[in-house]
Design a protein around this motif. Structure first.
Motif, PDB file in Angstrom:
ATOM      1  N   ILE A  97       0.850  -1.207   0.000  1.00  0.00           N
ATOM      2  CA  ILE A  97       0.000   0.000   0.000  1.00  0.00           C
ATOM      3  C   ILE A  97       0.879   1.249   0.000  1.00  0.00           C
ATOM      4  N   ARG A  98       1.907   1.248   0.855  1.00  0.00           N
ATOM      5  CA  ARG A  98       2.820   2.405   0.892  1.00  0.00           C
ATOM      6  C   ARG A  98       3.498   2.604  -0.465  1.00  0.00           C
ATOM      7  N   MET A  99       3.938   1.508  -1.064  1.00  0.00           N
ATOM      8  CA  MET A  99       4.609   1.607  -2.366  1.00  0.00           C
ATOM      9  C   MET A  99       3.652   2.104  -3.446  1.00  0.00           C
ATOM     10  N   ALA A 100       2.401   1.624  -3.423  1.00  0.00           N
ATOM     11  CA  ALA A 100       1.415   2.052  -4.424  1.00  0.00           C
ATOM     12  C   ALA A 100       1.121   3.535  -4.272  1.00  0.00           C
ATOM     13  N   ARG A 101       1.061   4.006  -3.064  1.00  0.00           N
ATOM     14  CA  ARG A 101       0.817   5.437  -2.831  1.00  0.00           C
ATOM     15  C   ARG A 101       1.986   6.284  -3.340  1.00  0.00           C
ATOM     16  N   ARG A 102       3.190   5.717  -3.316  1.00  0.00           N
ATOM     17  CA  ARG A 102       4.368   6.439  -3.824  1.00  0.00           C
ATOM     18  C   ARG A 102       4.502   6.312  -5.335  1.00  0.00           C
ATOM     19  N   GLY A 103       3.611   5.515  -5.942  1.00  0.00           N
ATOM     20  CA  GLY A 103       3.629   5.429  -7.398  1.00  0.00           C
ATOM     21  C   GLY A 103       4.323   4.206  -7.968  1.00  0.00           C
ATOM     22  N   SER A 104       4.668   3.216  -7.148  1.00  0.00           N
ATOM     23  CA  SER A 104       5.311   2.004  -7.680  1.00  0.00           C
ATOM     24  C   SER A 104       4.358   1.290  -8.623  1.00  0.00           C
ATOM     25  N   GLY A 114       5.799  -9.845  -2.835  1.00  0.00           N
ATOM     26  CA  GLY A 114       5.379 -11.226  -3.009  1.00  0.00           C
ATOM     27  C   GLY A 114       3.883 -11.378  -3.264  1.00  0.00           C
ATOM     28  N   LEU A 115       3.283 -10.356  -3.856  1.00  0.00           N
ATOM     29  CA  LEU A 115       1.846 -10.427  -4.141  1.00  0.00           C
ATOM     30  C   LEU A 115       1.617 -11.132  -5.471  1.00  0.00           C
ATOM     31  N   THR A 116       0.420 -11.690  -5.631  1.00  0.00           N
ATOM     32  CA  THR A 116       0.038 -12.225  -6.934  1.00  0.00           C
ATOM     33  C   THR A 116      -0.327 -11.042  -7.827  1.00  0.00           C
ATOM     34  N   ARG A 117      -0.448 -11.293  -9.131  1.00  0.00           N
ATOM     35  CA  ARG A 117      -0.776 -10.220 -10.066  1.00  0.00           C
ATOM     36  C   ARG A 117      -2.124  -9.597  -9.691  1.00  0.00           C
ATOM     37  N   GLY A 118      -3.130 -10.404  -9.364  1.00  0.00           N
ATOM     38  CA  GLY A 118      -4.451  -9.888  -9.004  1.00  0.00           C
ATOM     39  C   GLY A 118      -4.395  -9.017  -7.747  1.00  0.00           C
ATOM     40  N   GLU A 119      -3.615  -9.467  -6.746  1.00  0.00           N
ATOM     41  CA  GLU A 119      -3.478  -8.671  -5.515  1.00  0.00           C
ATOM     42  C   GLU A 119      -2.795  -7.346  -5.818  1.00  0.00           C
ATOM     43  N   ALA A 120      -1.736  -7.397  -6.622  1.00  0.00           N
ATOM     44  CA  ALA A 120      -1.007  -6.171  -6.955  1.00  0.00           C
ATOM     45  C   ALA A 120      -1.901  -5.204  -7.720  1.00  0.00           C
ATOM     46  N   GLU A 121      -2.707  -5.723  -8.652  1.00  0.00           N
ATOM     47  CA  GLU A 121      -3.631  -4.856  -9.402  1.00  0.00           C
ATOM     48  C   GLU A 121      -4.634  -4.200  -8.463  1.00  0.00           C
ATOM     49  N   LEU A 122      -5.162  -4.983  -7.555  1.00  0.00           N
ATOM     50  CA  LEU A 122      -6.154  -4.458  -6.615  1.00  0.00           C
ATOM     51  C   LEU A 122      -5.551  -3.387  -5.715  1.00  0.00           C
ATOM     52  N   VAL A 123      -4.386  -3.653  -5.139  1.00  0.00           N
ATOM     53  CA  VAL A 123      -3.734  -2.670  -4.273  1.00  0.00           C
ATOM     54  C   VAL A 123      -3.438  -1.400  -5.061  1.00  0.00           C
ATOM     55  N   ALA A 124      -2.906  -1.555  -6.253  1.00  0.00           N
ATOM     56  CA  ALA A 124      -2.572  -0.380  -7.064  1.00  0.00           C
ATOM     57  C   ALA A 124      -3.832   0.415  -7.399  1.00  0.00           C
ATOM     58  N   MET A 125      -4.901  -0.289  -7.780  1.00  0.00           N
ATOM     59  CA  MET A 125      -6.130   0.389  -8.168  1.00  0.00           C
ATOM     60  C   MET A 125      -6.752   1.119  -6.977  1.00  0.00           C
ATOM     61  N   LEU A 126      -6.790   0.499  -5.836  1.00  0.00           N
ATOM     62  CA  LEU A 126      -7.423   1.098  -4.662  1.00  0.00           C
ATOM     63  C   LEU A 126      -6.633   2.281  -4.111  1.00  0.00           C
ATOM     64  N   HIS A 127      -5.341   2.131  -4.055  1.00  0.00           N
ATOM     65  CA  HIS A 127      -4.545   3.142  -3.359  1.00  0.00           C
ATOM     66  C   HIS A 127      -4.005   4.230  -4.266  1.00  0.00           C
ATOM     67  N   ARG A 128      -4.085   4.056  -5.527  1.00  0.00           N
ATOM     68  CA  ARG A 128      -3.762   5.178  -6.432  1.00  0.00           C
ATOM     69  C   ARG A 128      -4.970   6.091  -6.549  1.00  0.00           C
ATOM     70  N   LEU A 129      -6.177   5.555  -6.271  1.00  0.00           N
ATOM     71  CA  LEU A 129      -7.396   6.385  -6.320  1.00  0.00           C
ATOM     72  C   LEU A 129      -7.423   7.386  -5.168  1.00  0.00           C
ATOM     73  N   GLU A 130      -6.717   7.089  -4.092  1.00  0.00           N
ATOM     74  CA  GLU A 130      -6.733   7.987  -2.919  1.00  0.00           C
ATOM     75  C   GLU A 130      -6.038   9.303  -3.205  1.00  0.00           C
ATOM     76  N   GLU A 131      -5.163   9.323  -4.176  1.00  0.00           N
ATOM     77  CA  GLU A 131      -4.368  10.524  -4.457  1.00  0.00           C
ATOM     78  C   GLU A 131      -5.212  11.624  -5.023  1.00  0.00           C
TER      79      GLU A 131
END
Length: 131
Positions: A97-104, A114-131
Motif C-alpha cells: 500500500i505504501r509503495m502504491a501510494r508512492r507510485g510504484s 510477493g503479491l500475486t498479479r491480481g493482488e497487486a492490481e487491486l492494491v494499485a487500483m485502490l490506493h492510487r485512487l486515494e491521491e
C-alpha cells in the motif's frame, strides 16, 4: 324568644342523639374501610418491593456479565492486533500500500511484496485512487 317546652325538647333531643349515633356508625364504617385499604396497600407495596429487589439483582447480574464480555472483547481485540502485527502477509500488504501510494508499478509490488498479479492490481487500483 319562645322557650321550648320539655315536651318539645324530648323529640328534638332524641333526633340529635339518633343523628349523632348515625354519624358515629358512618365514621366507624369509613375508618374500617380506610384501615382495610391501608392493609391491602401495604401488602401490595411489599410485593412491589420484592419485585424491585429481584429486578435490581438481575440488573446487577447483567451489568457484571456485560463488563466481563467487554473485558473479553478488549482482550480479543488486543490479541488480534498483535497477530496482525506479527503476520508477514499483513506486513507485506502494508508495504505494498505504501509503495502504491508512492507510485510504484504492479511489477514492483509483485517482486518486492510477493503479491500475486491480481493482488497487486487491486492494491494499485485502490490506493492510487486515494491521491
Amino acid at each position: 324568644m319562645p322557650e321550648l317546652s320539655s315536651v318539645a325538647a324530648g323529640p328534638l333531643l332524641v333526633g340529635v342523639l339518633i343523628l349523632s349515633l348515625l354519624a358515629i356508625v358512618l365514621a366507624s364504617v369509613a375508618l374500617w374501610a380506610v384501615r382495610r385499604d391501608r392493609a391491602r396497600l401495604a401488602r401490595e407495596a411489599e410485593v412491589v418491593r420484592g419485585d424491585m429487589r429481584a429486578l435490581v439483582s438481575a440488573a446487577v447480574g447483567v451489568g457484571e456479565r456485560v463488563m466481563r464480555l467487554e473485558r473479553q472483547l478488549t482482550q480479543l481485540a488486543e490479541r488480534q492486533d498483535q497477530l496482525d502485527l506479527n503476520d508477514p502477509a499483513h506486513q507485506s500488504y502494508q508495504q505494498a500500500i505504501r509503495m502504491a501510494r508512492r507510485g510504484s508499478d504492479m511489477n514492483e509490488l509483485i517482486e518486492v511484496c510477493g503479491l500475486t498479479r491480481g493482488e497487486a492490481e487491486l492494491v494499485a487500483m485502490l490506493h492510487r485512487l486515494e491521491e
